[in-house]
Design an enzyme around this catalytic site. Structure first.
Site, PDB file in Angstrom:
ATOM      1  N   ASP A 292      34.177  36.476  45.033  1.00  0.00           N
ATOM      2  CA  ASP A 292      34.440  35.143  45.595  1.00  0.00           C
ATOM      3  C   ASP A 292      35.280  34.314  44.622  1.00  0.00           C
ATOM      4  OD1 ASP A 292      32.485  34.664  43.730  1.00  0.00           O
ATOM      5  OD2 ASP A 292      31.230  33.423  45.034  1.00  0.00           O
ATOM      6  N   SER A 293      35.553  34.860  43.437  1.00  0.00           N
ATOM      7  CA  SER A 293      36.527  34.241  42.531  1.00  0.00           C
ATOM      8  C   SER A 293      37.883  34.105  43.227  1.00  0.00           C
ATOM      9  CB  SER A 293      36.678  35.060  41.242  1.00  0.00           C
ATOM     10  OG  SER A 293      36.853  36.435  41.545  1.00  0.00           O
TER      11      SER A 293
ATOM     12  N   ASP B  32      31.521  40.334  47.594  1.00  0.00           N
ATOM     13  CA  ASP B  32      30.647  39.197  47.296  1.00  0.00           C
ATOM     14  C   ASP B  32      30.187  38.492  48.559  1.00  0.00           C
ATOM     15  OD1 ASP B  32      29.988  38.772  44.646  1.00  0.00           O
ATOM     16  OD2 ASP B  32      31.832  37.667  44.181  1.00  0.00           O
TER      17      ASP B  32
ATOM     18  N   LYS C 296      27.407  42.031  46.895  1.00  0.00           N
ATOM     19  CA  LYS C 296      26.878  41.440  45.654  1.00  0.00           C
ATOM     20  C   LYS C 296      26.434  40.020  45.983  1.00  0.00           C
ATOM     21  CE  LYS C 296      29.572  40.080  42.010  1.00  0.00           C
ATOM     22  NZ  LYS C 296      29.295  38.620  41.961  1.00  0.00           N
TER      23      LYS C 296
ATOM     24  N   GLU D 283      24.344  36.427  44.111  1.00  0.00           N
ATOM     25  CA  GLU D 283      23.950  35.789  42.855  1.00  0.00           C
ATOM     26  C   GLU D 283      22.483  35.357  42.906  1.00  0.00           C
ATOM     27  OE1 GLU D 283      26.677  32.634  41.858  1.00  0.00           O
ATOM     28  OE2 GLU D 283      28.429  33.959  42.020  1.00  0.00           O
TER      29      GLU D 283
ATOM     30  N   GLU E 169      26.521  38.032  33.544  1.00  0.00           N
ATOM     31  CA  GLU E 169      27.677  37.200  33.190  1.00  0.00           C
ATOM     32  C   GLU E 169      27.295  36.189  32.121  1.00  0.00           C
ATOM     33  OE1 GLU E 169      30.024  35.605  36.412  1.00  0.00           O
ATOM     34  OE2 GLU E 169      31.176  34.323  35.045  1.00  0.00           O
TER      35      GLU E 169
HETATM   36  O1  KIV Z   1      33.634  36.653  41.903  1.00  0.00           O
HETATM   37  C1  KIV Z   1      33.824  37.370  40.907  1.00  0.00           C
HETATM   38  O2  KIV Z   1      34.958  37.667  40.537  1.00  0.00           O
HETATM   39  C2  KIV Z   1      32.662  37.846  40.174  1.00  0.00           C
HETATM   40  C3  KIV Z   1      32.906  38.579  38.900  1.00  0.00           C
HETATM   41  C4  KIV Z   1      33.342  37.611  37.877  1.00  0.00           C
HETATM   42  C5  KIV Z   1      31.742  39.359  38.465  1.00  0.00           C
HETATM   43  O3  KIV Z   1      31.563  37.636  40.593  1.00  0.00           O
END
Ligand code: KIV
Length: 279
Positions: free
Chosen positions: A49-50, A88, A118, A120, A186
């Site tokens: 989600d970055s 994510d 993934k 959080e 992280e």
């Molecule tokens: O969203 C992302 O890029 C991440 C990584 C930094 C692990 O969660």
């Protein structure tokens, strides 16, 4: 690697089985061309989600939507053959209830063909992780600095120093016991990352953690120097493509203004060629 010699993409069980073995290699990707470049080099690729900050110019990951993740997931899937794809779950798509998490995780997997999601969170997400895994959705957990919680964490700070260490350790134990097949650590202190890696039975994937983790991940635009708004301490720049691209753009702009581009080799004659290369 030739198309016939390509390895089969690993699944969540294969990644889980790499605990304590050769380090797992991972990067984020958001587009087909970037996914193609990393396919032969990564064990898994994360559609992070970055993407909101890196490609869409958002200030945090909180504005990322399911639609954005589906669209980027589909693009990345087109570029991968040998690496597993993990996607994510965006903010507010899984926190409210395990059943809502299931609906959104199932949508991400069915519409993008990702092999896992993934999410959080640690202890507070253990029930949701268990719910998803029991219903056929492999989950990679993400603890330590969880960027979707930036507003309650008070910024993008190191997590797990001194008296905070026990809480991060508890998070790691909880997600492993709940059935996550791996966990991203992280921005946690190196010593704590090593302790967690030694204690839990699933692979730890470090980002700002420790070389002792079972694998590493970086945001690709950070490590190739495309994203230059800021550089976290844990990022190593393996290339400076941002400045290179800007120099190319500046040269193009100067040539257009000077009418030296396009040159003879970039334009077409009024007669079709009889033989030879297409012009
Ligand atoms: O969203 C992302 O890029 C991440 C990584 C930094 C692990 O969660």
């Amino acid at each position: 690697m030739s198309a016939t010699a390509r390895k089969k993409a690993p699944n969540a069980q294969d990644i889980r089985a790499r605990k304590g073995g050769e380090p797992l290699v991972s990067l984020t990707a958001y587009t087909t061309p970037m996914a193609r470049l990393m396919d032969d080099h990564c064990d898994f690729v994360l559609v992070g989600d970055s993407v909101g900050m890196v490609l869409h110019g958002l200030e945090s990951t909180l504005g990322v939507t399911m639609e954005m993740m589906v669209m980027h997931g589909q693009a990345v899937a087109r570029g991968l053959e040998s690496a597993m794809m993990v996607i994510d779950m965006p903010f507010a798509s899984y926190e409210h209830s395990p059943s809502e998490a299931f609906r959104n995780a199932a949508r991400l997997m069915s519409q993008t063909s990702a092999g896992a999601v993934k999410l959080e969170g640690g202890v507070e997400m253990a029930e949701t992780i268990r719910f998803l895994v029991k219903r056929g959705i492999p989950v990679m957990a993400h603890i330590g600095l969880t960027p979707q919680s930036v507003n309650t964490l008070g910024g993008y700070k190191v997590q797990g120093r001194e008296e905070q260490a026990e809480a991060v350790l508890e998070d790691a134990r909880a997600v492993a016991e709940a059935g996550a097949f791996s966990v991203v650590l992280e921005k946690v202190p190196q010593k704590l990352a090593d302790q967690i890696t030694g204690e839990i039975a699933i692979p730890t994937i470090g980002i700002g953690a420790s070389a002792g983790c079972d694998g590493q991940i970086l945001v690709v635009d950070d490590m190739v120097g495309f994203f230059t708004a800021f550089k976290p301490k844990f990022v190593k720049r393996y290339a400076e493509l941002g400045p290179l691209a800007e120099a190319a753009i500046a040269e193009y702009a100067a040539e257009v203004r000077a009418r030296t581009f396009p040159a003879d080799e970039h334009v077409f004659s009024d007669q079709a060629p009889t033989k030879g290369p297409k012009t």
